[in-house]
Design an enzyme around this catalytic site. Structure first.
Site, short mmCIF file in Angstrom:
data_model
loop_
_atom_site.label_atom_id
_atom_site.label_comp_id
_atom_site.label_asym_id
_atom_site.label_seq_id
_atom_site.Cartn_x
_atom_site.Cartn_y
_atom_site.Cartn_z
N ARG A 13 5.44 4.26 -41.17
CA ARG A 13 6.03 5.12 -39.86
C ARG A 13 5.33 6.68 -39.64
O ARG A 13 4.98 6.71 -38.69
CB ARG A 13 7.73 5.58 -40.52
CG ARG A 13 8.36 6.36 -39.50
CD ARG A 13 9.69 6.54 -39.31
NE ARG A 13 10.35 6.36 -40.65
CZ ARG A 13 10.47 7.27 -41.57
NH1 ARG A 13 10.09 8.65 -41.49
NH2 ARG A 13 10.99 7.02 -42.68
N TYR A 40 11.64 6.73 -12.21
CA TYR A 40 11.95 5.36 -13.07
C TYR A 40 13.35 5.40 -13.42
O TYR A 40 14.02 6.40 -14.04
CB TYR A 40 11.07 5.25 -14.28
CG TYR A 40 11.28 3.92 -14.80
CD1 TYR A 40 11.08 2.80 -14.27
CD2 TYR A 40 11.88 4.08 -16.27
CE1 TYR A 40 11.63 1.74 -15.31
CE2 TYR A 40 12.14 2.97 -16.90
CZ TYR A 40 11.91 1.69 -16.39
OH TYR A 40 12.37 0.47 -17.01
N ASP A 88 4.54 11.64 -16.43
CA ASP A 88 4.48 10.32 -16.68
C ASP A 88 3.37 9.27 -16.06
O ASP A 88 3.36 9.39 -14.69
CB ASP A 88 6.06 9.56 -16.14
CG ASP A 88 6.29 8.20 -16.48
OD1 ASP A 88 5.12 7.55 -16.80
OD2 ASP A 88 7.18 7.59 -16.62
N LYS A 102 2.98 -1.63 -19.54
CA LYS A 102 2.43 -1.84 -17.95
C LYS A 102 0.85 -1.86 -18.08
O LYS A 102 0.49 -2.95 -18.72
CB LYS A 102 3.06 -0.75 -16.85
CG LYS A 102 4.39 -0.13 -17.22
CD LYS A 102 5.64 -1.40 -16.79
CE LYS A 102 6.87 -1.19 -17.52
NZ LYS A 102 7.55 0.16 -16.98
#
Ligand SMILES: *Cc1c(COP(=O)(O)O)cnc(C)c1O
Length: 387
Positions: A46, A98, A170, A195
């Site tokens: 992690r 978004y 973003d 994306k």
């Protein structure tokens, strides 16, 4: 090295023991300590994972940042960054946004005492007026999703600095191949790497890039503490996708320009939104801060009745909810990506029931245009005659 080369070089020869050209996937969750108080740099997956490190170094270099962080999804990346803020803090956010980010802010983080103002960031005066004593950051999407509105990142970042606010961008729609917000004054860039960066409609991932030692350490702490990190197999897929980013983006945008120009001529289409078109209101700012326009094109049909017929007749272009992959997709924002935004807010912003969003893929442009045109033609037919 140019960006194209840096992306291709990701991980090459970094596995020193084997010299592997394609960096291996390290599934190990635990790593032996050589002795008490010593570490190889890897202890528990992690906190750090060798495959993830290659990805994180690559995105940091591509965005001209100091540190990169790979997350389980774009939303996980947004959520991790929001961990910087505390109860009572206020953020100013792009009005056209978004839908998932809006949902996280309004339905989750608002319960933790964060407040958000949604402002048309093309209007610097409106932005200035929205700043209050509790404001801590400005969250920018440019181009906006789905209306392709362009915000002047330099102007926003300059104002933010004057008021000691963070600028968070973003950069999902343009990727570092077309736009590098940290070079324009932003502090944090984030991505839905699902994306364009992954690029093949087959990986869910998010990335964060930070500027400066202090901010990088804060995000490193949050990334490990929250734990929404990306698994090693998906890190490897994302590295592989990013190697071809430059080639794909060139084709996405040359195809998108052809599609935008052709759509403009079709009688079934009322309006086309693509920042690469010279008549787009944000074109000049876009050309000043970005080197490309990517493959996202939105358009409004003339009549809401056309939408169902158009979507149902598409064959090559898939009616599906995502963007940035090699396959062309068409999304209906009002009922899909932006369904969680209340209708009156959506209509006010301009995300109406006549709006469709295309992610133009890298097929031959003639095939994409032909498919869109036959579906548009079909959308005009009512009871056997043309509308
Ligand atoms: C898809 C998307 C997100 C969310 O990313 P996920 O990977 O789906 O969690 C955030 N911002 C933008 C602009 C997006 O298109």
């Amino acid at each position: 090295m140019k960006l194209e080369t840096k992306l291709i070089q990701a991980g090459v020869g970094k596995d020193e023991k084997t010299g592997a050209v394609s960096f291996p996937v390290y599934y190990a969750t635990a790593y032996r300590h050589p002795a008490l108080g010593q570490s190889t740099g890897y202890d528990y997956t992690r906190t750090a994972n060798p495959t993830r490190t290659i990805l994180e170094e690559t995105i940091a270099i591509a965005e001209s940042g100091d540190a990169g962080f790979a997350c389980a999804s774009g939303m996980a990346a947004v959520h991790t960054v929001m961990g910087l803020f505390s109860q009572g803090d206020h953020l100013i956010v792009s009005l056209d946004l978004y839908g998932g980010t809006y949902r996280l802010f309004e339905q989750v983080l608002s319960r933790y005492g964060l407040t958000f103002s949604y402002v048309d960031l093309r209007d610097i005066v409106a932005l200035k007026n929205a700043i209050c004593p509790d404001t801590k950051a400005i969250f920018v999407e440019t181009p906006t999703n789905p209306l392709m509105q362009i915000t002047d990142i330099r102007a926003v970042a300059q104002l933010a600095k004057q008021h000691s606010l963070l600028t968070i961008v973003d950069n999902t729609f343009l990727t570092p191949y077309c736009q590098r917000p940290l070079e324009l004054g932003a502090d944090i860039v984030l991505h839905s790497a699902t994306k364009y960066l992954a690029g093949h409609n087959d990986v869910l991932a998010g990335l964060i890039v930070t500027k400066g030692e202090e901010l990088s350490e804060k995000i490193r702490f949050l990334h490990n503490s929250i734990g929404a990190v990306l698994g090693p197999q998906d890190c490897w897929l994302l590295i592989r996708g990013m190697k071809t980013l430059a080639l794909r983006m060139e084709r996405h945008q040359s195809n998108a320009l052809i599609v935008a120009e052709k759509l403009r001529e079709h009688p079934a289409v009322a309006e086309v939104f693509y920042p690469g078109l010279p008549e787009h209101p944000g074109h000049e700012i876009q050309v000043n801060q970005a080197t490309g326009h990517s493959g996202m094109v939105s358009f409004r049909v003339r009549d809401v009745e056309q939408v169902g017929l158009f979507l149902q007749n598409l064959q090559i272009v898939s009616f599906a909810e995502s963007l940035g992959g090699v396959e062309s997709l068409c999304t209906y924002p009002a009922t899909q990506t932006h369904a969680d935004i209340p209708q009156e807010v959506r209509e006010h912003v301009g995300v109406c029931y006549r709006l469709l969003r295309l992610s133009v893929g890298i097929e031959h442009p003639d095939d994409v245009v032909a498919d869109l045109f036959q579906a548009l033609n079909a959308s005009l037919v009512v009871g056997g005659s043309v509308r």
